[in-house]
Design a protein around this motif. Structure first.
Motif, mmCIF file in Angstrom:
data_model
loop_
_atom_site.group_PDB
_atom_site.id
_atom_site.type_symbol
_atom_site.label_atom_id
_atom_site.label_comp_id
_atom_site.label_asym_id
_atom_site.label_seq_id
_atom_site.Cartn_x
_atom_site.Cartn_y
_atom_site.Cartn_z
ATOM 1 N N ILE A 15 40.730 48.303 25.437
ATOM 2 C CA ILE A 15 41.404 47.818 24.221
ATOM 3 C C ILE A 15 42.551 46.880 24.596
ATOM 4 O O ILE A 15 42.776 45.858 23.941
ATOM 5 C CB ILE A 15 41.915 49.007 23.384
ATOM 6 C CG1 ILE A 15 40.728 49.840 22.892
ATOM 7 C CG2 ILE A 15 42.751 48.515 22.206
ATOM 8 C CD1 ILE A 15 41.113 51.112 22.184
ATOM 9 N N GLY A 16 43.268 47.235 25.674
ATOM 10 C CA GLY A 16 44.370 46.377 26.109
ATOM 11 C C GLY A 16 43.898 44.986 26.471
ATOM 12 O O GLY A 16 44.538 43.985 26.126
ATOM 13 N N SER A 17 42.758 44.901 27.159
ATOM 14 C CA SER A 17 42.200 43.603 27.533
ATOM 15 C C SER A 17 41.869 42.775 26.305
ATOM 16 O O SER A 17 42.178 41.572 26.237
ATOM 17 C CB SER A 17 40.944 43.808 28.385
ATOM 18 O OG SER A 17 40.262 42.588 28.574
ATOM 19 N N ILE A 18 41.251 43.408 25.318
ATOM 20 C CA ILE A 18 40.886 42.703 24.076
ATOM 21 C C ILE A 18 42.129 42.180 23.379
ATOM 22 O O ILE A 18 42.180 41.024 22.935
ATOM 23 C CB ILE A 18 40.092 43.646 23.153
ATOM 24 C CG1 ILE A 18 38.737 43.974 23.779
ATOM 25 C CG2 ILE A 18 39.905 42.997 21.778
ATOM 26 C CD1 ILE A 18 37.973 45.059 23.040
ATOM 27 N N ARG A 19 43.151 43.010 23.282
ATOM 28 C CA ARG A 19 44.377 42.620 22.580
ATOM 29 C C ARG A 19 45.143 41.527 23.314
ATOM 30 O O ARG A 19 45.980 40.847 22.715
ATOM 31 C CB ARG A 19 45.268 43.849 22.374
ATOM 32 C CG ARG A 19 44.695 44.822 21.339
ATOM 33 C CD ARG A 19 45.543 46.058 21.204
ATOM 34 N NE ARG A 19 45.072 46.903 20.116
ATOM 35 C CZ ARG A 19 45.538 48.121 19.846
ATOM 36 N NH1 ARG A 19 46.495 48.630 20.605
ATOM 37 N NH2 ARG A 19 45.048 48.828 18.844
ATOM 38 N N LEU A 20 44.851 41.374 24.594
ATOM 39 C CA LEU A 20 45.486 40.304 25.372
ATOM 40 C C LEU A 20 44.596 39.070 25.453
ATOM 41 O O LEU A 20 44.725 38.256 26.361
ATOM 42 C CB LEU A 20 45.813 40.817 26.774
ATOM 43 C CG LEU A 20 46.938 41.849 26.851
ATOM 44 C CD1 LEU A 20 47.009 42.477 28.240
ATOM 45 C CD2 LEU A 20 48.279 41.220 26.479
ATOM 46 N N GLY A 21 43.700 38.953 24.508
ATOM 47 C CA GLY A 21 42.854 37.762 24.439
ATOM 48 C C GLY A 21 41.696 37.770 25.404
ATOM 49 O O GLY A 21 41.220 36.717 25.821
ATOM 50 N N GLY A 22 41.236 38.967 25.781
ATOM 51 C CA GLY A 22 40.127 39.055 26.714
ATOM 52 C C GLY A 22 40.563 38.920 28.165
ATOM 53 O O GLY A 22 39.869 38.290 28.973
ATOM 54 N N ALA A 23 41.710 39.523 28.500
ATOM 55 C CA ALA A 23 42.206 39.457 29.878
ATOM 56 C C ALA A 23 41.188 40.059 30.839
ATOM 57 O O ALA A 23 40.613 41.113 30.577
ATOM 58 C CB ALA A 23 43.534 40.216 29.991
ATOM 59 N N ALA A 24 40.956 39.387 31.950
ATOM 60 C CA ALA A 24 40.022 39.884 32.959
ATOM 61 C C ALA A 24 40.616 41.090 33.674
ATOM 62 O O ALA A 24 41.839 41.262 33.724
ATOM 63 C CB ALA A 24 39.697 38.784 33.959
ATOM 64 N N VAL A 25 39.730 41.931 34.238
ATOM 65 C CA VAL A 25 40.161 43.145 34.931
ATOM 66 C C VAL A 25 39.514 43.178 36.317
ATOM 67 O O VAL A 25 38.321 42.914 36.465
ATOM 68 C CB VAL A 25 39.762 44.413 34.150
ATOM 69 C CG1 VAL A 25 40.303 45.655 34.856
ATOM 70 C CG2 VAL A 25 40.252 44.348 32.710
ATOM 71 N N VAL A 26 40.304 43.487 37.338
ATOM 72 C CA VAL A 26 39.818 43.648 38.703
ATOM 73 C C VAL A 26 40.234 45.028 39.180
ATOM 74 O O VAL A 26 41.358 45.462 38.931
ATOM 75 C CB VAL A 26 40.413 42.578 39.646
ATOM 76 C CG1 VAL A 26 39.847 42.738 41.045
ATOM 77 C CG2 VAL A 26 40.139 41.188 39.124
ATOM 78 N N VAL A 27 39.335 45.723 39.867
ATOM 79 C CA VAL A 27 39.634 47.070 40.357
ATOM 80 C C VAL A 27 39.387 47.117 41.858
ATOM 81 O O VAL A 27 38.348 46.635 42.338
ATOM 82 C CB VAL A 27 38.759 48.124 39.655
ATOM 83 C CG1 VAL A 27 39.042 49.517 40.218
ATOM 84 C CG2 VAL A 27 38.998 48.099 38.149
ATOM 85 N N GLY A 28 40.318 47.695 42.608
ATOM 86 C CA GLY A 28 40.131 47.786 44.048
ATOM 87 C C GLY A 28 41.269 48.511 44.724
ATOM 88 O O GLY A 28 41.898 49.395 44.149
ATOM 89 N N SER A 29 41.564 48.102 45.952
ATOM 90 C CA SER A 29 42.554 48.794 46.768
ATOM 91 C C SER A 29 43.182 47.829 47.760
ATOM 92 O O SER A 29 42.602 46.791 48.088
ATOM 93 C CB SER A 29 41.882 49.951 47.517
ATOM 94 O OG SER A 29 42.749 50.506 48.478
#
Length: 220
Positions: free
Chosen positions: A187-201
């Protein structure tokens, strides 16, 4: 947690000159057609480690060191669409566990890119405190974004510490999916205009390199 301030005697004129130069850094980078990045996140999410990785290119095999009081500033270069682009992180901002984020707002106001770091392992496990903190921070980013629609920075959500999730060693893609599907991120990504998300370490050179490739791919 805010870092302690070390007070040393220094000439007032020198302080004024240093402050003026420091304040001009973001504007100078824009004039030079280079990009300014604000790297935000709660304490211990890997902000300084990421800056060092970007600045120094290679991380040590045994992992990246923790931040020291005062932090590091960095300049780095990434290849985007086959073209080398220079970036600057004018300062290593302190983490925030609550709403004391005045420095964040100032950095957001002059940034071309905003990278928000969060604990991917804790979000994937539904840790209530972490989820609430991330929700609070993303709401602030959304508010600041709405205040400057014409010159809004590009926002990237970066989940770190995925290696601390008990399932990550065997099923890293499953952990990443849990993060992407968590309501606070989705939901946060959508509300930020479709912010991309990266997951890692950032725990090892191999992990850090993989995360960096993920970040670069979202800048295309």
């Amino acid at each position: 947690m805010p870092f302690p301030i070390l007070v040393v005697p220094i000439a007032a004129a020198a302080v004024a000159v240093s402050a003026a130069i420091f304040a001009a850094l973001p504007r100078l980078w824009k004039i030079l057609d280079q990009r300014t990045v604000a790297i935000l996140g709660a304490p211990q999410t890997g902000k300084t480690a990421l800056i060092r990785l970007l600045r120094d290119v290679n991380a040590p095999d045994d992992g990246l060191p923790s931040a020291k009081p005062g932090g590091d500033r960095g300049r780095f270069r990434l290849e985007i669409k086959g073209k080398a682009v220079d970036f600057a992180v004018p300062r290593d901002l302190p983490g925030s566990e609550g709403l004391n984020v005045a420095e964040w707002k100032d950095a957001f106001a002059v940034a071309d890119h905003v990278w928000y770091l969060f604990r991917a392992d804790l979000v994937a496990q539904g840790d209530a405190g972490t989820v609430q903190l991330v929700r609070t921070h993303l709401a602030l980013l959304r508010k600041w974004l709405s205040e400057k629609p014409a010159s809004a920075p590009k926002i990237l959500l970066v989940g770190t510490w995925a290696d601390e999730h008990p399932d990550n060693a065997r099923h890293p893609s499953r952990v990443a999916k849990q993060v992407l599907e968590a309501d606070v991120i989705k939901i946060g990504s959508i509300r930020l205009g479709g912010a991309a998300v990266v997951v890692g370490s950032l725990s090892t050179s191999k992990d850090a390199d993989r995360l960096l490739r993920g970040i670069k791919s979202r800048l295309q």
